[in-house]
Structure formats: C-alpha cells, structure tokens
Design an enzyme around this catalytic site. Sequence first.
Site, mmCIF file in Angstrom:
data_model
loop_
_atom_site.group_PDB
_atom_site.id
_atom_site.type_symbol
_atom_site.label_atom_id
_atom_site.label_comp_id
_atom_site.label_asym_id
_atom_site.label_seq_id
_atom_site.Cartn_x
_atom_site.Cartn_y
_atom_site.Cartn_z
ATOM 1 N N CYS A 2 -1.468 -12.102 -14.114
ATOM 2 C CA CYS A 2 -1.486 -11.120 -13.125
ATOM 3 C C CYS A 2 0.397 -11.034 -13.876
ATOM 4 O O CYS A 2 0.778 -11.679 -12.664
ATOM 5 C CB CYS A 2 -1.415 -11.164 -11.717
ATOM 6 S SG CYS A 2 -3.313 -10.921 -11.412
ATOM 7 N N ARG A 27 1.256 -13.605 -20.526
ATOM 8 C CA ARG A 27 0.790 -13.890 -18.542
ATOM 9 C C ARG A 27 -0.758 -13.882 -19.009
ATOM 10 O O ARG A 27 -1.715 -15.122 -18.146
ATOM 11 C CB ARG A 27 2.012 -13.502 -17.878
ATOM 12 C CG ARG A 27 2.686 -13.979 -17.243
ATOM 13 C CD ARG A 27 3.360 -13.098 -16.399
ATOM 14 N NE ARG A 27 2.981 -13.216 -15.147
ATOM 15 C CZ ARG A 27 3.794 -14.259 -14.260
ATOM 16 N NH1 ARG A 27 4.606 -14.373 -14.581
ATOM 17 N NH2 ARG A 27 3.691 -14.276 -12.716
ATOM 18 N N TRP A 74 -5.308 -9.840 -14.454
ATOM 19 C CA TRP A 74 -6.399 -10.956 -14.811
ATOM 20 C C TRP A 74 -7.023 -11.101 -13.656
ATOM 21 O O TRP A 74 -7.565 -11.245 -12.007
ATOM 22 C CB TRP A 74 -4.735 -12.269 -15.288
ATOM 23 C CG TRP A 74 -5.765 -13.660 -15.528
ATOM 24 C CD1 TRP A 74 -6.178 -13.265 -16.967
ATOM 25 C CD2 TRP A 74 -6.606 -14.587 -14.959
ATOM 26 N NE1 TRP A 74 -7.012 -14.840 -17.204
ATOM 27 C CE2 TRP A 74 -7.037 -14.570 -16.377
ATOM 28 C CE3 TRP A 74 -7.052 -15.024 -13.888
ATOM 29 C CZ2 TRP A 74 -8.128 -16.107 -15.583
ATOM 30 C CZ3 TRP A 74 -7.534 -15.859 -13.731
ATOM 31 C CH2 TRP A 74 -8.258 -16.752 -14.632
ATOM 32 N N ASN A 100 0.198 -9.242 -6.671
ATOM 33 C CA ASN A 100 -0.138 -10.310 -7.107
ATOM 34 C C ASN A 100 -0.661 -11.494 -6.607
ATOM 35 O O ASN A 100 -0.112 -11.863 -5.912
ATOM 36 C CB ASN A 100 0.585 -11.460 -8.091
ATOM 37 C CG ASN A 100 0.597 -12.147 -8.651
ATOM 38 O OD1 ASN A 100 -0.767 -12.678 -9.438
ATOM 39 N ND2 ASN A 100 1.189 -12.354 -9.975
ATOM 40 N N GLY A 101 -2.090 -12.646 -6.469
ATOM 41 C CA GLY A 101 -2.360 -13.171 -6.061
ATOM 42 C C GLY A 101 -3.956 -13.262 -5.678
ATOM 43 O O GLY A 101 -4.541 -12.699 -6.016
ATOM 44 N N GLU A 482 -5.159 -33.619 -26.264
ATOM 45 C CA GLU A 482 -4.418 -32.537 -25.974
ATOM 46 C C GLU A 482 -5.030 -32.138 -27.273
ATOM 47 O O GLU A 482 -5.118 -30.512 -27.118
ATOM 48 C CB GLU A 482 -3.221 -33.095 -25.931
ATOM 49 C CG GLU A 482 -1.797 -31.462 -26.316
ATOM 50 C CD GLU A 482 -2.216 -30.321 -25.513
ATOM 51 O OE1 GLU A 482 -2.802 -30.403 -24.709
ATOM 52 O OE2 GLU A 482 -1.673 -29.070 -26.070
ATOM 53 N N LYS A 486 -5.977 -27.708 -27.321
ATOM 54 C CA LYS A 486 -5.896 -27.189 -28.311
ATOM 55 C C LYS A 486 -6.134 -25.806 -28.994
ATOM 56 O O LYS A 486 -6.577 -25.037 -29.032
ATOM 57 C CB LYS A 486 -4.733 -27.242 -29.283
ATOM 58 C CG LYS A 486 -3.658 -26.501 -29.027
ATOM 59 C CD LYS A 486 -2.409 -26.653 -28.001
ATOM 60 C CE LYS A 486 -2.966 -26.742 -27.571
ATOM 61 N NZ LYS A 486 -2.073 -26.278 -25.720
ATOM 62 N N GLU A 489 -9.404 -23.530 -27.019
ATOM 63 C CA GLU A 489 -9.124 -22.967 -26.214
ATOM 64 C C GLU A 489 -8.296 -21.174 -27.391
ATOM 65 O O GLU A 489 -8.359 -20.204 -26.252
ATOM 66 C CB GLU A 489 -7.927 -22.677 -25.678
ATOM 67 C CG GLU A 489 -6.328 -23.444 -26.005
ATOM 68 C CD GLU A 489 -5.381 -23.684 -24.550
ATOM 69 O OE1 GLU A 489 -4.932 -22.688 -24.246
ATOM 70 O OE2 GLU A 489 -4.581 -24.534 -25.428
ATOM 71 N N HIS A 505 -21.478 -44.753 -27.589
ATOM 72 C CA HIS A 505 -22.444 -44.809 -26.377
ATOM 73 C C HIS A 505 -22.829 -43.745 -25.330
ATOM 74 O O HIS A 505 -22.939 -43.673 -24.441
ATOM 75 C CB HIS A 505 -20.555 -45.681 -25.373
ATOM 76 C CG HIS A 505 -20.355 -46.745 -25.648
ATOM 77 N ND1 HIS A 505 -20.763 -48.095 -25.463
ATOM 78 C CD2 HIS A 505 -18.695 -47.274 -25.595
ATOM 79 C CE1 HIS A 505 -20.518 -48.624 -26.271
ATOM 80 N NE2 HIS A 505 -19.815 -48.818 -26.204
ATOM 81 N N LYS A 600 -1.304 -17.326 -18.537
ATOM 82 C CA LYS A 600 -0.161 -18.473 -19.450
ATOM 83 C C LYS A 600 0.378 -18.806 -17.437
ATOM 84 O O LYS A 600 0.855 -19.927 -17.981
ATOM 85 C CB LYS A 600 0.739 -17.189 -19.905
ATOM 86 C CG LYS A 600 2.211 -18.242 -19.854
ATOM 87 C CD LYS A 600 1.968 -19.056 -21.491
ATOM 88 C CE LYS A 600 2.875 -20.139 -21.581
ATOM 89 N NZ LYS A 600 2.125 -21.147 -23.050
HETATM 90 C C1 F6R Z 1 -3.326 -25.061 -22.076
HETATM 91 C C2 F6R Z 1 -2.292 -24.951 -21.171
HETATM 92 C C3 F6R Z 1 -2.453 -24.771 -19.883
HETATM 93 C C4 F6R Z 1 -0.993 -25.110 -19.096
HETATM 94 C C5 F6R Z 1 -1.792 -25.310 -17.442
HETATM 95 C C6 F6R Z 1 -0.556 -25.508 -17.021
HETATM 96 O O1 F6R Z 1 -2.456 -24.149 -23.643
HETATM 97 O O2 F6R Z 1 -1.197 -23.960 -21.183
HETATM 98 O O3 F6R Z 1 -2.982 -25.801 -20.293
HETATM 99 O O4 F6R Z 1 -0.418 -26.182 -19.585
HETATM 100 O O5 F6R Z 1 -2.530 -24.433 -17.306
HETATM 101 O O6 F6R Z 1 0.424 -24.991 -16.661
HETATM 102 P P1 F6R Z 1 1.994 -25.393 -16.162
HETATM 103 O O7 F6R Z 1 2.855 -26.038 -17.528
HETATM 104 O O8 F6R Z 1 3.225 -23.981 -16.462
HETATM 105 O O9 F6R Z 1 2.120 -26.051 -14.939
#
Ligand code: F6R
Length: 605
Positions: A2, A27, A74, A100-101, A482, A486, A489, A505, A600
């Site tokens: 949002c 975002r 969102w 927003n919220g 990680e 990536k 997602e 296992h 984001k």
């Molecule tokens: C994945 C990604 C998310 C953020 C998570 C935490 O690519 O970007 O997993 O890492 O939402 O966000 P921050 O770092 O802003 O607290």
Amino acid sequence: MCGIVGEVGNDNAVELLIHGLKKLEYRGYDSAGIYVNDEKGNDYLIKTKGRIAELEKKITDDVHGKIGIAHTRWATHGIPSAANAHPHVSEDGRFYMVHNGVITNFKELKNEYLSDVHFESETDSEVVVQLVGKFASEGLSALEAFKKAISLLGEGASYALLMIDRENPETLYVAKKKSPLLIGVCDGFNVVCSDAMAMLNVTHDFIELHDGEIVELTENQIKIQDKDGNPVERKPFHVSQDASASEKGAYEHFMLKEIDEQPAVMRKLVQEYVNENGKVEIDEKLIKTIEESDRIYVVAAGTSYHAGLVGHELIEKFAGIPTEVHVASEFAYNRPLLSKKPFFIFLTQSGETADSRQVLNQVNELGYPSLTITNVPNSTLSREATFTLLLYAGPEIAVASTKAYTAQIAVEALLAKAIGDDLGFEDSKAFDIRQELSTVANGMQTLVDEKEKIEALAQKYLAKAHNAFYIGRAIDYDTAIEAALKLKEVSYIQTEGFAAGELKHGTIALIEEGTPVISIITDQTIAAHTRSNEEEVVARGANLISIVSEKLATKKDQIVLPTVHPLLTSLVAIIPAQLLAYYASEQRGYDVDKPRNLAKSVTVE
Ligand code: F6R
C-alpha cells in the site's frame, strides 16, 4: 505494500500524485485510485484494478485538482478490484479517504456504529471513512469526527490515513500509527507520502510523524497535534538522495540493475565505514554497548533473516559474542528465554517491516538496547531502535531483495570486525576487511559479467521446471536458503533450500528425472561430503548445476566462484543464484520486479 500520496495547494495535483504513485509501485500493489478536487466545486474519483497505467488510461483531460489523495492497494481484506481500491467515500459523498494498514476491529465497529450504512467495498478501511461521515452528520466538525473515528480503532490497528472533506477542500487531514507516513515541505504547497522517494521531485525536506499524531495540512500550514491534542513542533529532516537513484536507466528491470550494483555497494560500504588506516569507524557507544551484552539476538524476516544467518557466523568468529538469529514473526509471539544482558540487532532493508517492529516494541518495553541495520534513514525501525547503521545500498526497488542482502552481510562483517578489534582479538586483527571487501567486489564483478552463461543455464534447466532444490552445508546452506527464496519468489518454481546431508532423510524422494538441483560448495572442510550428496541426486536423475569456489572446482562445474574469505563466500555465491532467478522469471514471462502476491515493504503482521 500500500502506497499513499497526498498533496494540497499545487494546481497540478493529478500529475504530482500519479508521479508519486509510480515511485511507490515497487512496494507491490494490485489496484490503485485517485481523488482530486479543484476547490471550486469540481472533483473526481477514479479507481481501477491492476496497474497505475490502467488508472492513467481512465484519467481524462478534464480531470484536474488543487488538492488530492492517491493510493496503491495490496489486498488484505477483500479481493483486488476497483470497488475495494481506495479512496473510499462516506455514504453521503462528503469525505474521501485512503488508508494503509489494518483495522483489526472493523467488524465490531460496523456492527456497533454503522449497521444502517451501505458499504461499497469489502475492505476493513472503509469503516473509518464511514465513521467520520456518521459523526460529522451528527454535528461534529470534520476534525472532531476524524479524531473520534480514530479513537475507536482497536489497539492492534495500524494506519496511515489521508482524508479530504468535500465541503472544505483546502485541508488534508492526516493520521498515523505504525504505518509509515511523512509530510513533505514544499514552497507554496505541501505533500504527504509513505516513502520520501515518492516526492523527491518536489522536495527533499520531510517531517516525520509519530504514532498517534494527527495533522491538518493546508498549502501553507502544517498543524501537528499529538494523541492528547497538544501542538507539536518538529523540524524537517533533509533527504539527500538523488531522485535519479531510483530510475531504471538502460535496464529492463530493477532487479538486474540492483544485482549489477552490488560491487559498487561493497566499495561504498568500505568508503563509509573504513578509515585510511583500515580501522572500522562505528559509533563507540554502540560498540561498548554490544560488548557489555552477553548474547546477541538478531531478528529479521525473509531475505534479511537469511543475511542474519550469515552474520551470525561473522559475529561469533570475530566478535566472540554468542549470537542467535530469529524469524521476527515467530519471536514476537514465541519469545525464547532471554539471557541476562541481551542486545538486539534488527536487520531490515525497508526499516518498516511490521513483524520486526513488533519485536522492537517489546524490546523497548523491556528496556534492552538495540541496533537497526537498514537501508532507509529515518525509517520507523531506525528511529525506534537505540542505534542505527545504514546499508548505503541506494534505493532497492525490485520486490526481490538482492543488494540489500549482500550489504547487510557486509555491514555485519564490519560490525563484527569493529567489536573484535576493540576487544583485541587476534582473528579480528588478521581480518583485513578493506582488502576482503574489495576482493569480494571484484569477485562479484566477474560474476555479473558472466550473465550470458547464467542466462543459458536458466534457459536449459529452469525455464520449464516445476520444482528445484538448492543444497549446501554450513555457510553454503545459509546461502542455499536465500538462493531458493530468490528463485521461488520471482520464477514461481517451487524451490527448497536444503542442508545437503539432510536430503537423504526423506526429501530425496522428490528427486526425479530432470529435477534441477543446484549445489553450492565453498567450504573445503565439507566439500567432499556435498560432492557425495551431488552424486546421490544425479543417480536419481537430477539435472545438477554446481556453484563452486575456484580452489575446489572441477571441469564439470558450471559456475566457478572467485576466491574470497571463507566467511564471505555468501557474498559471491549468491550472485549467480540471483541471476538464475532473474533469468528464469524473465524466460517464463513473469513481471520480474513485481512478483505476484508480494509487497516490498511489509507493513502488516
Ligand atoms: C525477499 C524479500 C523479503 C524481505 C522481507 C523483510 O526478496 O525482499 O523476504 O527481505 O520482507 O523485509 P525488510 O528487510 O524490509 O525488513
């Protein structure tokens, strides 16, 4: 998640607000809307499902205004649709609002106060504007009605609210709790936004708002009051960031641009934190406070949590302080037994993640010291923690985090080195961080220059895959999870990051003819073991891609990593993984920078 923008006093409200929404696109959102009023009796409300481009198509030439609010939504309560998009309107058509919220008690409020009101949307947000409409119809002024509605929102509610009263369209009413919101101070008009980036084209001076504050904003006045109604005077802070830092330039996607920027970010971090003599310069008070603690708790979400796992190795090795890493959303409600003198580190790119903030609130209530490591100066977690260290990665726009991950690991390494040196530890003294991070930067550069090779691997093994695995041991396992996040997602290939030895296992049952398995091998002490795990999956038909440090590599390995310090290998090993994810997403035809269902900045718990 949002995005909110608002402005009062500028004749080009539409242009300004649409520009702002575009800057907040990163975002994540699924619908958008705008309301403008020209203060002469003309006003316009336009909403759409989908992208801002769709909204623009609906904005005809006659749409204009001097005051306005706009929003990217969102979906949380109610599907993405034009009806559920903001702004929402009170039943009598007088008040327009964006939110927003989350309003946790919206059902109770509806039942108690609004049983006779017709709702246009399924959202929790609409309840707020309907409450304002109701209280105003009972004789309260717009401000009183706004305040009364807000006072009824449940304890757990989070909000950034902007409201326009059609009967007095010279004032923008603003309120904030938990969700980010800034006032931008301009010449002859004023703006509001969830992220300074949205308004850098018109101002670099912003006033932060604290939880519970309410603002009446006109073209030449900013009247802030605290939750008890007392006037608040607060000076603006200056955001020096260049608006062009958030432009894509020649790149087709922000994700690729941000992957490419990583060598420069490493160099920038050396510049910011290391002096000419190779000494890491970090606030002494922070270093001493950490040294006085008996245990460090690193709290984070998603990619930042994965950066914490690598940081854990660095902190224990160089600073010698026992360290635990926790997923924020779990820690908040299932808190482990704490040591006597804990110190908390919050890793967060955005500085706004609600799950992490929930833990920080608890830590502050308990009176423990904390540090936020973030990319966003003046973000909520930065303001509320005892100390802040910045990532200096520049704006990260693609939803999938890349350069913030590597910057977080580098800052953890710098912090560990600063503590270790201060305590006189030999391992730390021998760790020439300036040299090591320069080697990393060069190594990263070599890898980003190998794009074509990685693109071809993605085409061969991932473009049509249904599921995939990353495997590794020790620090390579940290990188593997990680790397898996990536890939899944942005390409929607179901991917698991697995401890290589654990696969046999149970999970190895999922390996079949053609399953892509990507192994990461950088640690000499366990390389032979991971090699046997590679054999196990190949014997069951897997398509193997090996990402291997040059000293351990064989001719068969597809991706060879330049040599870096053994505890910094994640910084280079992640680069091909990020590129594989990027190309797989692109080849499968997805919106790389804005993957479905993701935001984001995740400002809801
Ligand atoms: C994945 C990604 C998310 C953020 C998570 C935490 O690519 O970007 O997993 O890492 O939402 O966000 P921050 O770092 O802003 O607290």
